[in-house]
Structures are given as structure tokens and as C-alpha cells.
Design a protein around this motif. Structure first.
Motif, short mmCIF file in Angstrom:
data_model
loop_
_atom_site.label_atom_id
_atom_site.label_comp_id
_atom_site.label_asym_id
_atom_site.label_seq_id
_atom_site.Cartn_x
_atom_site.Cartn_y
_atom_site.Cartn_z
N PRO A 17 0.74 -1.16 -0.08
CA PRO A 17 -0.13 -0.07 0.09
C PRO A 17 0.90 1.24 0.05
O PRO A 17 2.21 1.11 0.43
CB PRO A 17 -0.72 -0.18 1.27
N ILE A 18 0.48 2.35 -0.28
CA ILE A 18 0.92 3.50 -0.36
C ILE A 18 0.18 4.68 0.46
O ILE A 18 -0.92 4.90 0.52
CB ILE A 18 1.02 4.11 -1.99
N PHE A 19 1.15 5.32 1.41
CA PHE A 19 0.51 6.56 2.02
C PHE A 19 0.99 7.82 1.28
O PHE A 19 2.27 7.83 1.10
CB PHE A 19 0.94 6.47 3.58
N CYS A 20 0.37 8.69 1.05
CA CYS A 20 0.74 9.86 0.61
C CYS A 20 0.55 11.26 1.04
O CYS A 20 -0.64 11.48 1.37
CB CYS A 20 0.20 10.03 -1.19
N THR B 143 -3.63 5.43 0.44
CA THR B 143 -4.20 6.52 1.58
C THR B 143 -3.64 7.94 1.07
O THR B 143 -2.39 7.98 0.84
CB THR B 143 -3.79 6.29 2.90
N ILE B 144 -4.54 8.89 1.03
CA ILE B 144 -4.23 10.34 0.78
C ILE B 144 -4.36 10.83 2.19
O ILE B 144 -5.28 11.17 2.82
CB ILE B 144 -5.35 11.03 -0.37
N GLY B 145 -3.03 11.37 2.46
CA GLY B 145 -3.00 11.74 3.91
C GLY B 145 -3.19 13.13 4.20
O GLY B 145 -3.26 13.87 3.21
N LEU C 75 -8.79 6.54 8.02
CA LEU C 75 -7.49 6.25 8.86
C LEU C 75 -7.18 7.23 9.78
O LEU C 75 -7.12 8.35 9.28
CB LEU C 75 -6.52 5.59 7.99
N LEU C 76 -6.75 6.84 10.94
CA LEU C 76 -6.47 7.92 11.92
C LEU C 76 -4.90 7.95 12.13
O LEU C 76 -4.36 6.77 12.28
CB LEU C 76 -7.30 7.38 13.23
N ILE D 145 -8.66 7.94 3.27
CA ILE D 145 -8.01 9.18 3.57
C ILE D 145 -7.65 8.97 4.88
O ILE D 145 -8.01 8.32 5.73
CB ILE D 145 -9.02 10.22 3.50
N GLY D 146 -6.40 9.94 5.17
CA GLY D 146 -5.82 9.81 6.37
C GLY D 146 -5.89 11.01 7.23
O GLY D 146 -5.79 12.28 6.83
N MET D 147 -7.12 10.98 8.05
CA MET D 147 -7.35 11.90 9.34
C MET D 147 -6.11 11.97 10.18
O MET D 147 -6.23 11.42 11.33
CB MET D 147 -8.46 11.76 9.94
N ASP D 148 -5.01 12.48 9.86
CA ASP D 148 -3.74 11.62 10.47
C ASP D 148 -2.75 12.82 10.89
O ASP D 148 -1.78 12.52 11.25
CB ASP D 148 -2.89 10.82 9.58
#
Length: 321
Positions: A165-168, A195-197, A252-253, A218-221
Motif C-alpha cells: 500500500p501507499i501513504f501519500c 491513502t491520501i494523507g 484512517l487515523l 483518507i488519512g485524518m492523520d
């Protein structure tokens, strides 16, 4: 069940437990470390403080963190491993590149940039044999520049090759989220593997819906930055609305917390007191802020405990599996 690479070896995705999608152990720049030495950084001190933070996070319910530190953001895989050996928390390391417009990337052949990432996914990071469990990519206020297109494509190709997977990281004000998902798709990466962070920075619900319409997470991160980016109350309200609109399975948190960044901290204060001058409250809660402070705010916004559990446990499991 798919296995997820961690600093201590592969772990089944269904054993990740409560997972924070975007954190850091340490991002201290290597040039600063090499030239300033203990004026700027001490390996043992950072390890000690990170262990302290992660043990407290485990007590608060955190089981896994994704360390989103790629090659050119000061990643130190041996430090990550040293911390992982001492804590009951899974640490998922990253490969990939951050958004700097660096000459060592700008002037490199695209195939060579891809080959660097290919080598890490196949053989491990920096001779340790530890393979990345996620790929990290990034754009910022300059958008998808030629250099970023090169690194993003390299990340996408390497991810597709071994199905990571990719986190961006992205700047919400530039509206690049859907374009990033499209670029990764052109490399063979399905939207549900992206995941678009930093979507927690935005209160533009139309934009958040546009990103989610691509099929990504989406990252609510960026909850550790509530004093400077967005309030926890606003973020909770936005999450509650997205859940109402049917997107509870794609949120995702995380905190985007780091034990030591070397950006704004004074090293002497960090070493002696471990209190960040920018936000002492966050330093006290660190990787546990979501559980200790944000979950009650979510509940006050009308989000049920079952849904909070889904965002913290089931969504990361699906993302990785």
C-alpha cells in the motif's frame, strides 16, 4: 491472511490491532547528524524517549504504528529496529521519497530512482534485511512537479510490483488528491491500496468527498498539529459527517507525531525534559493523544464507539490486507 512487514518481521494483517496510520520515530536529517553530532542528535537518547512514548501508547491501546519516514526524510532503520526490540508495539517501516526538490533526485534517471526502491522492497533497507511494509510518497505546495512525478511514479511502480500500500502526504489546499490516486493507478496500484494523507487539515467537505470518490482511503492523520492546522473539534465534526455520508470504512487515523524531528525542537530541552516548545500537551500524550483526548471528542460529535473501533482496527486491517 496477508503478512505485513514490520521492523521485527512479518505480522498477519489481522494481528495489527489498533493502528495509527502515520507516525514517525525520528526524522533527524543525516547531514545535520553527521556534522553537528551530539549538538543535534544522540541515537541512544532518541531510542530511550521513543521507547518511553510507545510504551505509554501501548498502555492507552495502540498496537501498531506506521513509521512514515522515507529515504530522504532522515529515516534510520537501525534506530527503528532498536526501538521495536524494546516495545510491545509493531512498527511498520516505509520506503519511498519525500517532496523535496533535491538535485540528487531532480537530475537522476527515472529508472535509477525506481531501482533504488525496487532494491529495498526486494532485499530490505540499508543492509538490515528489514523490508518496508508500506510505501511513502509526497507532494507539497508546488504540486506534482517533474521531480515529484519521477518519485511518485517510482513509488507507484515499486508498490505495484510487490503489492504494497501507499501513504501519500499532500497539501489539501492544492487539490492534488484525486490526481495522485490517478497517477498511482497508472502504475498499477488500485485506489483501495492508497491513502491520501493529511485530509484532517481540510474543512472543505466537497474536496474530501472528491478524494473519497476515487475509491482511496483518507488519512485524518495530523492530530498532533491541532494547535496549528485544524482543531480537534473541527476534525471530529468532519469525520462525523463523512461517516453519515457512508465513508466510515475508508477513514484512517493518526497523529503524524515524531519522537524527534530536529525541525523546531531545541536538542538540550529535548534531551533533558522531552517537552516540545510548540505544544507541551502533545508531547505528554504523543502517540496516545487520539485515545486519550480525541476519542472522547469524537463521541461528543456523535460517533459511536463501534465506528471508532472500526476506524482504528478494521480499516487499517483492510488497507493492508
Amino acid at each position: 491472511m496477508r503478512m505485513v512487514n514490520t521492523a521485527m518481521g512479518p505480522v498477519p494483517a489481522d494481528q495489527l490491532g489498533e493502528t495509527m496510520i502515520h507516525e514517525h520515530i525520528c526524522c533527524a536529517d543525516w547531514s545535520m547528524r553527521m556534522n553537528l553530532g551530539t549538538q543535534f542528535f544522540s541515537f541512544d537518547t532518541v531510542v530511550t524517549q521513543a521507547v518511553r512514548c510507545l510504551k505509554a501508547a501501548k498502555e492507552a491501546g495502540v498496537d501498531t504504528i506506521c513509521d512514515g519516514t522515507p529515504i530522504n526524510l532522515g529515516r534510520d532503520i537501525r534506530l527503528i529496529r532498536a526501538v521495536a526490540e524494546r516495545v510491545p508495539v509493531h512498527i511498520i517501516p516505509s520506503s519511498g521519497f519525500y517532496h523535496q526538490e533535491e538535485p540528487w533526485l531532480a537530475f537522476q534517471d527515472p529508472e535509477r530512482v525506481y531501482a533504488w526502491l525496487h532494491h529495498e522492497t526486494q532485499h530490505g533497507i540499508a543492509g538490515t534485511g528489514i523490508k518496508p511494509g508500506i510505501m511513502k510518497a509526497a507532494t507539497e505546495h508546488l504540486g506534482i512537479t517533474p521531480t515529484m512525478t519521477k518519485t511518485l511514479t517510482a513509488v507507484g511502480r515499486a508498490a505495484a510490483e510487490v503489492d504494497l500500500p501507499i501513504f501519500c502526504h499532500h497539501a489539501v489546499g492544492d487539490g492534488t488528491g484525486p490526481k495522485l490516486v490517478e497517477l498511482f493507478a497508472s502504475c498499477g496500484v488500485a485506489p483501495e491500496r492508497v491513502t491520501i494523507g493529511h485530509c484532517s487539515d481540510s474543512n472543505d467537505m466537497a474536496y474530501l468527498h472528491e478524494v473519497l470518490a476515487t475509491g482511496c482511503y483518507i488519512g485524518m492523520d495530523r492530530l498532533a498539529y491541532y494547535a496549528t492546522r485544524n482543531s480537534l473539534e473541527n476534525i471530529a465534526k468532519n469525520i462525523a459527517k463523512l461517516i453519515e455520508d457512508g465513508y466510515q470504512d475508508r477513514i484512517l487515523l493518526g497523529h503524524d507525531w515524531g519522537t524527534y524531528f530536529g525541525w523546531w525542537e531545541d536538542w538540550e530541552t529535548f534531551r533533558e525534559d522531552f517537552v516540545y516548545q510548540r505544544n507541551p500537551k502533545v508531547s505528554q500524550e504523543s502517540y496516545a493523544l487520539i485515545n486519550k483526548t480525541f476519542v472522547p471528542i469524537l463521541e461528543a460529535a456523535g460517533v459511536e464507539k463501534l465506528v471508532i473501533n472500526e476506524m482504528l482496527r478494521e480499516n487499517p486491517k483492510r488497507f493492508f490486507a
